[in-house]
Write a protein that holds these residues in place. Structure first.
Motif, PDB file in Angstrom:
ATOM      1  N   GLN A  45       0.984  -1.307  -0.277  1.00 64.47           N
ATOM      2  CA  GLN A  45      -0.027  -0.007   0.008  1.00 64.47           C
ATOM      3  C   GLN A  45       0.849   1.261   0.062  1.00 64.47           C
ATOM      4  N   ARG A  46       0.316   2.235  -0.351  1.00 66.99           N
ATOM      5  CA  ARG A  46       1.168   3.677  -0.503  1.00 66.99           C
ATOM      6  C   ARG A  46       0.535   4.666   0.352  1.00 66.99           C
ATOM      7  N   SER A  49       3.200   5.722   5.193  1.00 65.08           N
ATOM      8  CA  SER A  49       4.789   5.251   5.235  1.00 65.08           C
ATOM      9  C   SER A  49       4.852   4.344   6.246  1.00 65.08           C
ATOM     10  N   ARG A  52       4.332   0.722   5.467  1.00 63.21           N
ATOM     11  CA  ARG A  52       5.528   0.224   4.440  1.00 63.21           C
ATOM     12  C   ARG A  52       6.862  -0.041   5.075  1.00 63.21           C
TER      13      ARG A  52
END
Length: 522
Positions: A45-46, A49, A52
């Motif tokens: 996913q973006r 942050s 991630r």
């Protein structure tokens, strides 16, 4: 973190193999597979942050952030430093609503030598506390149906912002205690009318409950509803303390059949409340419209509510009153510290005048123009205790209104989820499952007990000050510490105008605003 994900993948794979031998191993395999899938989603996913970089563990941050308000309220904050209401005030309201004694041992926890600390002046000769609570007669010379207002009433909260059960409990509480219940600008709902309480019907910029299909004011419908015996006063809302000068949008998804009926709008359609009124654009037109509302209401007390902004603009309204020979029966001053279901943070924090300055401004303007004896002033904005009532009365008010304190009385926990439809106690939500938790019979008694005990507290405080009637309160009775060794009364801290002085010889501090005030332009 990648290694952690690889370990989870490996463990899940191993459990799949073992699961082929025994079905019990699936009890461990399923959670690990779910964690593996979540970790994989975190990596791809973006949006976040932190997820991630820290798959799986990153969710702990969001979990703790969601718990932060509860952790802060229950385990961190002291009794006197919570916001918007500290634990001390909330406890007073809860205890009074339950009928318990709101008393504390061992003395105050406040720092009485801190700058800004305020205290009331006791008398060496206290007086007896009156058996009956004081009331205020609201109704000027043009009013034919005056109303006796209690010192503390339910402030404006609409059906839609509050649940049906909350509105009904507040209204039944008002009926039990003989005080007024402001409807808010969301229209007259069945829940306002079923409880038998006295109503102040508030009309906002959307004219809900008395509007045309195009959103204009509908005089005939207004007259019909204002004639209802439950409606004791009508009020025109100019602005609200927590969000002055801003309109509102009610998404169509929230406009169910009940809300649509109360507001006079199509069910399921998005409803827009503009930031300004269509029926007037100048102070003179405002004053004339107030007179028209009173006539349509059959002579019932009629007034307006505002969060004070420019002193010049309010003086312009006073000049319009003088020019037209028309005055409202009451003006409710809403402080910028007042509450709301939802508002932009910048508005709540930075726009509008706090109640103390707003109240003193309105009181002074009416005194200075010789109009004060015709108009009653209500005060709303963080009024919760007897001392709050007394302070507002000596600052210029005749009576007070409370919203959030009344919400506490019906069970509000200050969860601050009013705008999410997930209120945990069924007060500020339309979720039927959550609403059913609020027992109307019990909570209406609590509202009654809270209001009665708080007004009684105000009467006791005034008696301790040697004051027999609220009209005897003066700014000399309230003091504020402004330094380690310096204390000043409100009579010294603020300017107080003499009756009619603005018409004769305005003081230098008011001269420019008075000269610039135009009854034909805001």
């Amino acid at each position: 973190m990648l290694s952690l994900l690889l370990v989870a993948l490996g463990a899940a794979g191993a459990l799949l193999l073992v699961g082929a031998v025994s079905a019990w191993w699936w009890c461990a395999a399923v959670p690990l597979l779910a964690l593996t899938a979540l970790g994989g989603w975190d990596l791809t996913q973006r949006r976040h942050s932190v997820l991630r970089n820290y798959p799986l563990l990153g969710h702990l941050r969001f979990f703790l952030e969601a718990l932060r308000p509860e952790l802060q309220q229950y385990f961190v904050e002291r009794n006197f430093d919570g916001r918007p209401y500290d634990r001390e005030v909330r406890t007073i309201v809860y205890e009074r609503a339950k009928g318990a004694e709101a008393e504390e041992p061992f003395g105050t926890e406040r720092d009485v030598y801190e700058d800004g600390y305020e205290f009331l002046e006791p008398s060496m000769r206290p007086v007896e506390v009156p058996e009956e609570p004081p009331v205020v007669r609201v109704g000027g010379p043009d009013c034919t149906q005056p109303y006796d207002m209690a010192l503390l009433n339910v402030s404006a909260m609409s059906f839609g912002a509050l649940s049906a059960n909350a509105i009904l409990a507040l209204n039944r509480g008002a009926a039990l205690g003989g005080f007024a219940h402001d409807t808010g600008e969301g229209g007259l709902s069945d829940h306002h009318l079923r409880g038998g309480g006295d109503l102040v019907w508030e009309i906002g910029t959307g004219y809900f409950g008395c509007r045309t299909a195009e959103g204009d004011f509908e005089a005939r419908e207004f007259a019909d509803k204002a004639a209802l015996p439950e409606v004791k006063c009508v009020s025109l809302k100019l602005s609200q303390g927590a969000k002055p000068g801003i309109g509102g949008v009610l998404p169509g998804a929230k406009v169910n059949a009940e809300i649509a009926r109360a507001r006079g709008v199509p069910e399921g359609g998005t409803v827009v409340s503009p930031p300004y009124h269509r029926v007037f654009s100048t102070p003179r037109e405002l004053v004339r419209f107030i007179a028209r509302m009173r006539e349509l209401a059959g002579g019932k007390p009629t007034g307006f509510k505002l969060c004070v902004g420019s002193r010049r603009q309010f003086l312009a309204v006073c000049k319009a009153m003088l020019a037209e020979g028309v005055t409202p029966d009451f003006i409710v001053v809403d402080g910028s510290e007042g509450g709301t279901g939802a508002a932009p943070l910048e508005f709540a924090d930075n726009i509008g005048t706090p109640l103390t300055e707003g109240l003193i401004t309105v009181h002074n303007a009416l005194v200075g123009t010789g109009l004060r004896d015709r108009i009653r002033i209500g005060a709303s904005g963080k009024v919760a205790t007897g001392s709050d009532i007394v302070k507002r009365l000596l600052q210029g008010a005749d009576y007070t209104n409370a919203a959030r304190a009344m919400m506490f009385a019906v069970g509000c926990l200050q969860a601050q989820r009013c705008h999410t439809n997930t209120c945990p106690v069924g007060v500020a939500t339309q979720d039927p499952r959550r609403v059913r938790a609020l027992d109307v019979a019990d909570k209406s008694e609590r509202v009654h007990r809270y209001q009665r005990a708080t007004v009684r507290s105000a009467s006791q405080i005034m008696a301790a000050m040697g004051v027999r009637h609220p009209g005897e309160l003066t700014p000399h009775h309230l003091l504020r510490r402004i330094g380690p060794t310096t204390v000043r009364t409100y009579a010294e801290l603020y300017e107080w105008l003499a009756p009619g002085v603005l018409l004769a010889e305005p003081p230098l501090s008011w001269d420019a605003d008075w000269a610039a005030a135009d009854p034909d332009a805001f």
